[in-house]
Scaffold this motif. Structure first.
Motif, PDB file in Angstrom:
ATOM      1  N   THR A  93     -28.410 -74.935 -32.259  1.00 17.39           N
ATOM      2  CA  THR A  93     -29.647 -74.809 -31.478  1.00 17.39           C
ATOM      3  C   THR A  93     -29.881 -73.350 -31.106  1.00 17.39           C
ATOM      4  O   THR A  93     -30.999 -72.832 -31.225  1.00 17.39           O
ATOM      5  N   SER A 123     -33.972 -79.662 -32.775  1.00 18.99           N
ATOM      6  CA  SER A 123     -33.581 -78.240 -32.684  1.00 18.99           C
ATOM      7  C   SER A 123     -34.242 -77.380 -33.736  1.00 18.99           C
ATOM      8  O   SER A 123     -34.297 -76.162 -33.596  1.00 18.99           O
ATOM      9  N   ASN A 173     -29.069 -85.395 -40.139  1.00 18.59           N
ATOM     10  CA  ASN A 173     -28.158 -86.077 -39.198  1.00 18.59           C
ATOM     11  C   ASN A 173     -28.533 -87.543 -39.020  1.00 18.59           C
ATOM     12  O   ASN A 173     -27.673 -88.382 -38.778  1.00 18.59           O
ATOM     13  N   GLN A 201     -24.947 -80.470 -40.119  1.00 18.45           N
ATOM     14  CA  GLN A 201     -24.338 -81.688 -40.678  1.00 18.45           C
ATOM     15  C   GLN A 201     -23.752 -81.470 -42.066  1.00 18.45           C
ATOM     16  O   GLN A 201     -23.224 -82.410 -42.659  1.00 18.45           O
ATOM     17  N   SER A 221     -22.678 -75.467 -35.925  1.00 24.18           N
ATOM     18  CA  SER A 221     -22.017 -75.658 -34.625  1.00 24.18           C
ATOM     19  C   SER A 221     -20.522 -75.875 -34.840  1.00 24.18           C
ATOM     20  O   SER A 221     -20.137 -76.726 -35.663  1.00 24.18           O
ATOM     21  N   ARG A 357     -23.366 -93.977 -32.558  1.00 25.05           N
ATOM     22  CA  ARG A 357     -24.496 -93.464 -31.789  1.00 25.05           C
ATOM     23  C   ARG A 357     -25.687 -94.376 -32.005  1.00 25.05           C
ATOM     24  O   ARG A 357     -25.911 -94.869 -33.115  1.00 25.05           O
ATOM     25  N   ARG A 377     -26.027 -95.663 -35.695  1.00 25.48           N
ATOM     26  CA  ARG A 377     -25.545 -94.727 -36.716  1.00 25.48           C
ATOM     27  C   ARG A 377     -24.022 -94.657 -36.704  1.00 25.48           C
ATOM     28  O   ARG A 377     -23.415 -94.346 -35.685  1.00 25.48           O
TER      29      ARG A 377
HETATM   30  N1  C6P Z   1     -26.926 -83.444 -33.856  1.00 25.85           N
HETATM   31  C1  C6P Z   1     -26.315 -85.776 -33.595  1.00 25.85           C
HETATM   32  O1  C6P Z   1     -25.828 -86.722 -32.971  1.00 25.85           O
HETATM   33  P1  C6P Z   1     -26.086 -78.462 -31.381  1.00 25.85           P
HETATM   34  O2  C6P Z   1     -26.430 -79.442 -30.300  1.00 25.85           O
HETATM   35  O3  C6P Z   1     -26.767 -77.133 -31.187  1.00 25.85           O
HETATM   36  O4  C6P Z   1     -24.620 -78.336 -31.631  1.00 25.85           O
HETATM   37  O5  C6P Z   1     -26.653 -79.097 -32.743  1.00 25.85           O
HETATM   38  C2  C6P Z   1     -27.999 -79.449 -32.850  1.00 25.85           C
HETATM   39  C3  C6P Z   1     -28.267 -80.049 -34.197  1.00 25.85           C
HETATM   40  C4  C6P Z   1     -29.078 -79.361 -35.081  1.00 25.85           C
HETATM   41  N2  C6P Z   1     -29.317 -79.820 -36.321  1.00 25.85           N
HETATM   42  C5  C6P Z   1     -28.763 -80.959 -36.767  1.00 25.85           C
HETATM   43  C6  C6P Z   1     -29.038 -81.405 -38.170  1.00 25.85           C
HETATM   44  C7  C6P Z   1     -27.946 -81.700 -35.908  1.00 25.85           C
HETATM   45  O6  C6P Z   1     -27.409 -82.838 -36.349  1.00 25.85           O
HETATM   46  C8  C6P Z   1     -27.710 -81.253 -34.591  1.00 25.85           C
HETATM   47  C9  C6P Z   1     -26.901 -82.078 -33.618  1.00 25.85           C
HETATM   48  C10 C6P Z   1     -26.127 -84.360 -33.082  1.00 25.85           C
HETATM   49  O7  C6P Z   1     -26.939 -85.957 -34.641  1.00 25.85           O
HETATM   50  C11 C6P Z   1     -26.365 -84.288 -31.613  1.00 25.85           C
HETATM   51  S1  C6P Z   1     -28.049 -84.504 -31.189  1.00 25.85           S
END
Ligand code: C6P
Length: 404
Positions: A93, A123, A173, A201, A221, A357, A377
């Motif tokens: 993010t 994000s 995701n 992902q 991340s 989830r 999921r």
């Molecule tokens: N998806 C999920 O359960 P952060 O929160 O910054 O680490 O990642 C954000 C993010 C951005 N792009 C993709 C494709 C993602 O999957 C995620 C995070 C998690 O699918 C938490 S919402």
């Protein structure tokens, strides 16, 4: 891969939840941590902690060295050309916000266009919407098919001289789709358009080579790659990082400060304002070393086996519909049971020790596309087993029975 041995290396997997052995199928949200990562972070705080890039004293020099060694490890892992193309931050993010902010400040103007896809996580939508609001640029969206794949013909139609950047995910995701990013990058570059890939992902499931991909930005991340939370990476090509303005002002990102004029530090420090997550960065290096020791090739093969087994097994359940049936998928299965709300299914599965989830997975446009409130999921990592998938299958039969 010796899964039994690997499972022993993850302390959290040894526990019971609601009196049942934990089945952790929420890896797309965040992965669990091997003991080596936990120990490395504890050891850093116990023996090595100090602020970095600041002190002449020994602890500060040692912490700085470890932090910069981690940058080199990340550079090697993603095969970036230079270590200064690796910017440490809070995560995916944070990385997207940095780039979107820089584009809003320096490159976008009224009439310009930004392309994202219908498959994006919030994000990779909202920061670009904000950039468009600030500049008068427009957001254009690549639509998806019923199987959850980009409609590439539509993508090519969206490309124009007005397109200033394309920001898309490497792997979805919500549905697990592995996207045809090389086609997108090739088409974009033929028109001189930069591409940002959201790799959140992708990185836990496959080797990523940013030079081979030739992407302009790649974000990830650490917590999804078996590393600590609160740490992530923005890779940017040197020429692009040099062109982008700083994101935040503060310590470490400056060369000189006076009230008349401040000059900024060189890459990558220009984008690392303030004291960073030193322990997180060092823990991330250990996570990367750990994953590489197992081998991302072996991980990918095994997870594909789990995906195939899980897809076949869950498909046997009457009234279960899988969302996301692309030919190329990561180990993610999103589904709904006919007439049963995903939260209800998730709550009952939790009582059985199974963590999945439920909901929109921060991809509301995907849910809107399919006309559903959300999905259940199950997302697999290399420490999961076919026996755990069997437990999910049995659990879902229980859910069905309770609602029949
Ligand atoms: N998806 C999920 O359960 P952060 O929160 O910054 O680490 O990642 C954000 C993010 C951005 N792009 C993709 C494709 C993602 O999957 C995620 C995070 C998690 O699918 C938490 S919402």
């Amino acid at each position: 891969m010796n899964i039994e041995q690997i499972r022993k290396e993850f302390p959290i997997l040894q526990q019971e939840v609601n009196g049942k052995p934990l089945v952790y199928f929420d890896n797309a949200a965040s992965t669990q941590k091997p003991k080596v990562v936990i120990d490395r972070v504890a050891d850093y705080y116990s023996n090595e902690h100090s602020n970095i890039h600041r002190g002449v004293h020994s602890l500060s020099a040692a912490a700085t060295e470890e932090y910069e060694l981690a940058r080199k490890a990340v550079q090697a892992h993603f095969n970036a050309k230079f270590d200064h193309e690796i910017v440490f931050n809070k995560g995916t993010t944070d990385g997207i916000n940095l780039v979107a902010n820089g584009f809003a400040k320096s490159f976008l103007k009224e009439g310009d266009e930004v392309i994202v896809s219908e498959l994006e996580h919030h994000s990779n939508i909202v920061p670009w919407q904000m950039a468009c609001e600030q500049t008068g640029a427009k957001l254009k969206v690549i639509p998806i098919t019923d199987s959850g794949e980009w409609i590439m013909k539509e993508f090519h139609n969206l490309l124009s001289d007005r397109t200033k950047i394309i920001a898309v995910n490497h792997v979805s995701n919500a549905l697990g789709t592995m996207n045809p990013i090389t086609d997108v990058i090739e088409a974009a570059h033929s028109k001189g358009i930069p591409v940002l890939l959201d790799g959140a992902q992708a990185v836990p499931h496959m080797a990523v080579d940013v030079q081979a991909l030739d992407c302009d930005f790649y974000v990830m991340s650490g917590h999804k790659l078996f590393g600590p939370t609160g740490v992530g990476v923005l890779y940017g090509k040197e020429e692009w990082l040099n062109k982008l303005p700083p994101y935040q002002g503060g310590g470490d990102m400056i060369k000189t400060v006076s009230f008349e004029k401040t000059t900024y530090n060189e890459l990558p420090f220009k984008f690392e304002a303030g004291t960073p997550n030193i322990a997180g960065v060092i823990g991330l290096k250990t996570a990367i070393d750990y994953v590489n020791e197992i081998g991302l090739g072996a991980i990918s093969d095994y997870e594909q086996e789990l995906l195939e087994y899980g897809t076949e097994k869950l498909s046997q359940i009457e009234g279960l519909k899988i969302y996301g049936t692309a030919k190329n998928k990561a180990s993610v299965i999103s589904f709904l049971l006919d007439g049963i709300h995903p939260y209800d299914a998730g709550t009952i599965l939790d009582k059985l020790g199974i963590a999945v989830r439920t909901g929109h997975h921060c991809t509301q446009p995907v849910m809107t596309r399919f006309g559903i409130p959300g999905t259940v999921r199950a997302s697999f990592a290399f420490y999961n087993t076919k026996e755990e998938i069997d437990a999910l299958y049995e659990g879902l039969l229980r859910v069905k029975k309770m609602f029949s």
